[in-house]
Motif scaffolding. Structure first.
Motif, PDB file in Angstrom:
ATOM      1  N   THR A 233      -0.787   4.266   3.490  1.00 43.57           N
ATOM      2  CA  THR A 233      -0.361   5.153   2.411  1.00 43.57           C
ATOM      3  C   THR A 233       0.042   6.515   2.956  1.00 43.57           C
ATOM      4  O   THR A 233       1.058   7.085   2.529  1.00 43.57           O
TER       5      THR A 233
ATOM      6  N   ARG B  38      -1.419  -6.483   8.333  1.00 39.75           N
ATOM      7  CA  ARG B  38      -2.714  -6.111   7.759  1.00 39.75           C
ATOM      8  C   ARG B  38      -3.837  -6.347   8.767  1.00 39.75           C
ATOM      9  O   ARG B  38      -4.711  -5.494   8.950  1.00 39.75           O
TER      10      ARG B  38
ATOM     11  N   GLU C 115      -6.141  -3.366  10.404  1.00 38.18           N
ATOM     12  CA  GLU C 115      -7.605  -3.371  10.298  1.00 38.18           C
ATOM     13  C   GLU C 115      -8.251  -3.270  11.672  1.00 38.18           C
ATOM     14  O   GLU C 115      -9.195  -2.503  11.867  1.00 38.18           O
TER      15      GLU C 115
ATOM     16  N   SER D  81     -10.102   3.654   5.011  1.00 41.73           N
ATOM     17  CA  SER D  81      -9.635   2.275   5.225  1.00 41.73           C
ATOM     18  C   SER D  81      -8.228   2.273   5.803  1.00 41.73           C
ATOM     19  O   SER D  81      -7.536   3.291   5.806  1.00 41.73           O
ATOM     20  N   CYS D  82      -7.812   1.096   6.251  1.00 42.48           N
ATOM     21  CA  CYS D  82      -6.478   0.989   6.826  1.00 42.48           C
ATOM     22  C   CYS D  82      -5.402   1.106   5.748  1.00 42.48           C
ATOM     23  O   CYS D  82      -4.269   1.489   6.050  1.00 42.48           O
ATOM     24  N   SER D  83      -5.720   0.826   4.504  1.00 47.59           N
ATOM     25  CA  SER D  83      -4.724   1.002   3.440  1.00 47.59           C
ATOM     26  C   SER D  83      -4.429   2.484   3.224  1.00 47.59           C
ATOM     27  O   SER D  83      -3.299   2.855   2.899  1.00 47.59           O
TER      28      SER D  83
END
Length: 177
Positions: free
Chosen positions: A146, A30, A34, A140-142
């Protein structure tokens, strides 16, 4: 009874250790996501490719099958041998961040892994992957993770559909005989 309890306690300790390692890997991943996403999107720096990797069993004419864990360990060890930082994901999947990688560099890496996996396992495993660039995930990095995960599952679905069509073709040929 005492031996059984000792074994149960050992297995419980091993599962706790594994869970703690997975949590550390996720936290590290994570943070790396980021950092790379901020560098690519906010500062318009070099782009980074997020690559999700896993193995699948290829049809074996002898009927022998290997556990998927063997193939996953081979991929992980090969990536470590190449000097790439590898992060463990769910169900044994591996995740790699390739900073500044061109499309050709990604294709070369995938071809090398596929060849090595085929050589080491006599073609019993194939490589599954999903890739996404940081610049493709704007928010975002999420979103970036995804997107790579969606591409991974799309490839997995196509592979399953291809395998079922191929097995149906084999069944029809056998019926004609």
């Amino acid at each position: 009874m005492g031996i059984w309890l000792d074994q149960l306690e050992r297995e419980s300790q091993e599962s706790r250790t594994l869970t703690q390692q997975q949590l550390r890997d996720r936290d590290t991943l994570r943070s790396a996501l980021e950092e790379a996403h901020d560098a690519a999107v906010l500062r318009s720096g070099e782009d980074t490719v997020l690559l999700l990797l896993d193995v699948h069993l290829t049809p074996d004419p002898t009927g022998a099958s290997l556990p998927l864990v063997e193939g996953q360990e081979l991929i992980h060890n090969e990536l470590v041998r190449m000097g790439l930082p590898v992060y463990a994901l769910r169900d044994g999947q591996a995740c790699v961040l390739l900073r500044g990688a061109s499309n050709e560099a990604v294709k070369t890496l995938l071809a090398r892994l596929t060849r090595r996996l085929g050589d080491l396992t006599q073609g019993r495993f194939g490589l599954l992957f999903g890739a996404a660039r940081a610049s493709e995930a704007r928010r975002s990095c999420s979103d970036w993770m995804t997107l790579a995960d969606l591409r991974f599952h799309a490839r997995q679905s196509r592979l399953a559909a291809t395998a079922s069509v191929a097995s149906a073709g084999l069944a029809r040929r056998a019926e004609r005989r």
